[in-house]
Design a protein around this motif. Structure first.
Motif, mmCIF file in Angstrom:
data_model
loop_
_atom_site.group_PDB
_atom_site.id
_atom_site.type_symbol
_atom_site.label_atom_id
_atom_site.label_comp_id
_atom_site.label_asym_id
_atom_site.label_seq_id
_atom_site.Cartn_x
_atom_site.Cartn_y
_atom_site.Cartn_z
ATOM 1 N N THR A 105 0.874 -1.187 -0.020
ATOM 2 C CA THR A 105 0.137 0.251 -0.010
ATOM 3 C C THR A 105 0.768 1.292 -0.188
ATOM 4 N N ASN A 106 2.334 1.137 0.339
ATOM 5 C CA ASN A 106 3.086 2.251 0.203
ATOM 6 C C ASN A 106 3.114 2.793 -1.119
ATOM 7 N N LYS A 107 2.997 1.885 -1.880
ATOM 8 C CA LYS A 107 3.122 2.468 -3.449
ATOM 9 C C LYS A 107 2.095 3.246 -3.879
ATOM 10 N N LEU A 108 0.853 3.150 -3.348
ATOM 11 C CA LEU A 108 -0.205 3.852 -3.617
ATOM 12 C C LEU A 108 -0.031 5.365 -3.126
ATOM 13 N N ARG A 109 0.501 5.584 -1.827
ATOM 14 C CA ARG A 109 0.673 6.426 -1.153
ATOM 15 C C ARG A 109 1.679 7.431 -1.864
ATOM 16 N N ASP A 110 2.797 6.604 -1.963
ATOM 17 C CA ASP A 110 3.925 7.195 -2.714
ATOM 18 C C ASP A 110 3.647 7.935 -4.148
ATOM 19 N N LEU A 111 2.998 7.082 -4.909
ATOM 20 C CA LEU A 111 2.266 7.827 -6.184
ATOM 21 C C LEU A 111 1.547 8.806 -6.252
ATOM 22 N N ARG A 112 0.641 8.779 -5.002
ATOM 23 C CA ARG A 112 -0.041 10.167 -4.748
ATOM 24 C C ARG A 112 0.927 11.327 -4.579
ATOM 25 N N GLU A 113 1.663 10.859 -3.246
ATOM 26 C CA GLU A 113 2.186 12.066 -2.684
ATOM 27 C C GLU A 113 3.326 12.732 -3.738
ATOM 28 N N ASP A 114 3.817 11.784 -4.623
ATOM 29 C CA ASP A 114 4.829 12.162 -5.747
ATOM 30 C C ASP A 114 4.184 13.417 -6.687
ATOM 31 N N ARG A 115 2.899 13.178 -6.552
ATOM 32 C CA ARG A 115 2.028 14.487 -7.464
ATOM 33 C C ARG A 115 1.510 15.548 -6.629
ATOM 34 N N ASP A 116 1.699 15.400 -5.287
ATOM 35 C CA ASP A 116 1.261 16.508 -4.253
ATOM 36 C C ASP A 116 -0.260 16.527 -4.236
ATOM 37 N N LEU A 117 -1.017 15.316 -4.287
ATOM 38 C CA LEU A 117 -2.266 15.297 -4.316
ATOM 39 C C LEU A 117 -2.828 14.490 -3.052
ATOM 40 N N THR A 118 -4.022 15.087 -2.604
ATOM 41 C CA THR A 118 -4.556 14.459 -1.273
ATOM 42 C C THR A 118 -5.278 13.210 -1.686
ATOM 43 N N GLN A 119 -5.640 12.563 -1.002
ATOM 44 C CA GLN A 119 -6.640 11.165 -0.961
ATOM 45 C C GLN A 119 -8.071 11.814 -1.528
ATOM 46 N N ALA A 120 -8.451 12.802 -1.066
ATOM 47 C CA ALA A 120 -9.834 13.384 -1.870
ATOM 48 C C ALA A 120 -9.565 13.659 -3.201
ATOM 49 N N GLU A 140 -11.580 11.701 -6.186
ATOM 50 C CA GLU A 140 -12.413 12.261 -7.333
ATOM 51 C C GLU A 140 -12.233 11.748 -8.563
ATOM 52 N N ILE A 141 -10.753 11.809 -8.990
ATOM 53 C CA ILE A 141 -10.160 11.351 -10.285
ATOM 54 C C ILE A 141 -10.916 9.898 -10.522
ATOM 55 N N LEU A 142 -10.849 9.080 -9.489
ATOM 56 C CA LEU A 142 -11.129 7.645 -9.895
ATOM 57 C C LEU A 142 -12.549 7.382 -9.555
ATOM 58 N N ASN A 143 -13.337 8.404 -9.245
ATOM 59 C CA ASN A 143 -14.840 8.382 -8.988
ATOM 60 C C ASN A 143 -15.086 7.376 -7.818
ATOM 61 N N VAL A 144 -14.418 7.465 -6.867
ATOM 62 C CA VAL A 144 -14.878 6.828 -5.625
ATOM 63 C C VAL A 144 -14.821 7.492 -4.433
ATOM 64 N N ASN A 145 -15.399 7.322 -3.266
ATOM 65 C CA ASN A 145 -15.313 7.865 -2.214
ATOM 66 C C ASN A 145 -13.872 8.098 -1.463
ATOM 67 N N GLN A 146 -13.770 9.074 -0.838
ATOM 68 C CA GLN A 146 -12.550 9.492 -0.317
ATOM 69 C C GLN A 146 -12.112 8.260 0.714
ATOM 70 N N THR A 147 -13.176 7.867 1.491
ATOM 71 C CA THR A 147 -12.957 6.749 2.694
ATOM 72 C C THR A 147 -12.519 5.538 1.783
ATOM 73 N N THR A 148 -13.241 5.189 0.611
ATOM 74 C CA THR A 148 -12.817 4.030 -0.109
ATOM 75 C C THR A 148 -11.376 4.081 -0.556
ATOM 76 N N TYR A 149 -11.184 5.047 -1.120
ATOM 77 C CA TYR A 149 -9.459 5.503 -1.331
ATOM 78 C C TYR A 149 -8.539 5.117 -0.283
ATOM 79 N N SER A 150 -9.116 5.627 0.734
ATOM 80 C CA SER A 150 -8.088 5.754 2.111
ATOM 81 C C SER A 150 -8.002 4.159 2.528
#
Length: 77
Positions: free
Chosen positions: A3-18, A22-32
């Motif tokens: 799961t660190n890969k998902l977090r790292d990919l997201r953080e590399d783009r300076d994006l939040t889970q929210a 939104e990009i994936l069209n899922v709830n933020q809780t689901t992505y978390s």
């Protein structure tokens, strides 16, 4: 799944889970829950969106490979 890969990919783009949710069209809780590894069966359509957005492979996201670089895709944009 690493799961660190998902977090790292997201953080590399300076994006939040929210942002990603939104990009994936899922709830933020689901992505978390994806990031924490609470959900191991991510739907295929979501995995494809992740791979395309992060310009990597599903294999990388699922920890099948450590090679972050994507490869040639057939007709998917």
């Amino acid at each position: 799944m690493n799961t660190n890969k998902l977090r790292d990919l997201r953080e590399d783009r300076d994006l939040t889970q929210a942002d990603i949710a939104e990009i994936l069209n899922v709830n933020q809780t689901t992505y978390s829950r994806y990031e924490r590894g609470d959900i191991n069966n991510i739907p295929l359509d979501v995995l494809i969106k992740m791979a395309l957005f992060f310009d990597t492979s599903i294999d990388y996201i699922l920890n099948v490979t450590d090679e972050k670089k994507t490869y040639k895709r057939k007709g998917i944009k």
